[in-house]
Scaffold this active site. Structure first.
Site, mmCIF file in Angstrom:
data_model
loop_
_atom_site.group_PDB
_atom_site.id
_atom_site.type_symbol
_atom_site.label_atom_id
_atom_site.label_comp_id
_atom_site.label_asym_id
_atom_site.label_seq_id
_atom_site.Cartn_x
_atom_site.Cartn_y
_atom_site.Cartn_z
ATOM 1 N N LYS A 164 64.926 21.202 5.208
ATOM 2 C CA LYS A 164 65.083 21.202 3.746
ATOM 3 C C LYS A 164 66.529 21.542 3.404
ATOM 4 O O LYS A 164 67.064 22.565 3.853
ATOM 5 C CB LYS A 164 64.118 22.237 3.152
ATOM 6 C CG LYS A 164 63.794 22.040 1.698
ATOM 7 C CD LYS A 164 62.698 23.025 1.298
ATOM 8 C CE LYS A 164 62.296 22.864 -0.144
ATOM 9 N NZ LYS A 164 61.388 23.948 -0.561
HETATM 10 O O1 G3P Z 1 58.976 24.119 -4.136
HETATM 11 C C1 G3P Z 1 59.876 24.757 -4.969
HETATM 12 C C2 G3P Z 1 59.222 25.948 -5.564
HETATM 13 O O2 G3P Z 1 59.034 26.929 -4.609
HETATM 14 C C3 G3P Z 1 59.870 26.501 -6.751
HETATM 15 O O3 G3P Z 1 58.831 26.983 -7.504
HETATM 16 O O4 G3P Z 1 57.777 28.322 -9.227
HETATM 17 O O5 G3P Z 1 59.854 29.162 -8.053
HETATM 18 O O6 G3P Z 1 59.986 27.285 -9.679
HETATM 19 P P1 G3P Z 1 59.136 27.993 -8.685
#
Ligand code: G3P
Length: 218
Positions: free
Chosen positions: A87
């Site tokens: 990634k």
């Molecule tokens: O896959 C990306 C994710 O982990 C981000 O999620 O909820 O931190 O915006 P969030």
């Protein structure tokens, strides 16, 4: 549409896997830190543990922000298991690294994507997955799901092979919307996946079926 779980929590990964609907896992440095996984060797061991639970792809993120560092870390991550996907953030060096890994046949996930232009670049570089962050766009009072639709339209017109991995998913409704918008993959917390299960009419219907059965069968 494939279902990935967005966590580094082993119990939650096992729970989703046991449901029989889990296709892969995504992690990021914040999710690893949340599980208290610190130190380079512990982090690598943790990725190995996750990759052994699921058959599908497991995204493991580089920490380096320069090209040479990304290549060095990406190679180490890719060696951990066959299903590890490197990634890499959407930056100039990141695109260069994705391009390198693509030519080497190493799978990549281009992360932190917030525009259609970035998604076009990721596809041109040969990313296996592109990760637009739906929830974080919603947080800015814009419609995050529109980005999934836009990328989906562009990728279809251009025959790009990069898979759209809808990330930063926060709810069961996001999953349904991502499916309608053309995401190839959705990565989400366990609560969003299990949230798809529930409907009060299912519970009421099941209760009635069982009551009717018991009336005659005791
Ligand atoms: O896959 C990306 C994710 O982990 C981000 O999620 O909820 O931190 O915006 P969030």
């Amino acid at each position: 549409m494939l279902f990935f779980i967005d966590t580094a929590n082993i119990d939650q990964i096992k729970e989703a896997h046991d449901l029989g609907i889990l296709d892969g896992v995504t992690t990021n440095p914040s999710l690893m830190a949340k599980e208290g996984v610190i130190g380079e060797q512990n982090i690598l061991d943790h990725y190995k543990k996750i990759a052994a639970i699921v058959e599908g792809d497991v995204s493991a993120e580089v920490i380096a922000t320069d090209y040479d560092g990304m290549i060095r870390e990406g190679k180490i991550l890719a060696e951990l298991a066959d299903n590890i996907v490197v990634k890499i953030p959407m930056t100039k060096d990141g695109i260069k690294a994705i391009s390198y890994f693509s030519k080497e046949g190493i799978a990549t996930n281009c992360t932190l994507v917030f525009s259609a232009g970035q998604a076009i670049l990721a596809a041109k570089a040969g990313a296996t997955y592109v990760s637009p962050f739906v929830g974080r766009i919603d947080d800015m009072a814009w419609e995050g799901m529109d980005l999934i639709s836009e990328i989906s339209e562009i990728y279809d017109i251009q025959n790009f092979e990069t898979q759209i991995l809808a990330a930063s998913i926060r709810s069961p409704l996001h999953i349904v919307q991502a499916a309608k918008a053309g995401a190839h993959v959705v990565t989400c917390p366990l609560s969003s996946i299990t949230g798809l299960l529930y409907h009060p009419l299912t519970d009421i219907g099941l209760e009635k079926f069982l009551a009717d059965y018991k009336k005659l069968n005791g």
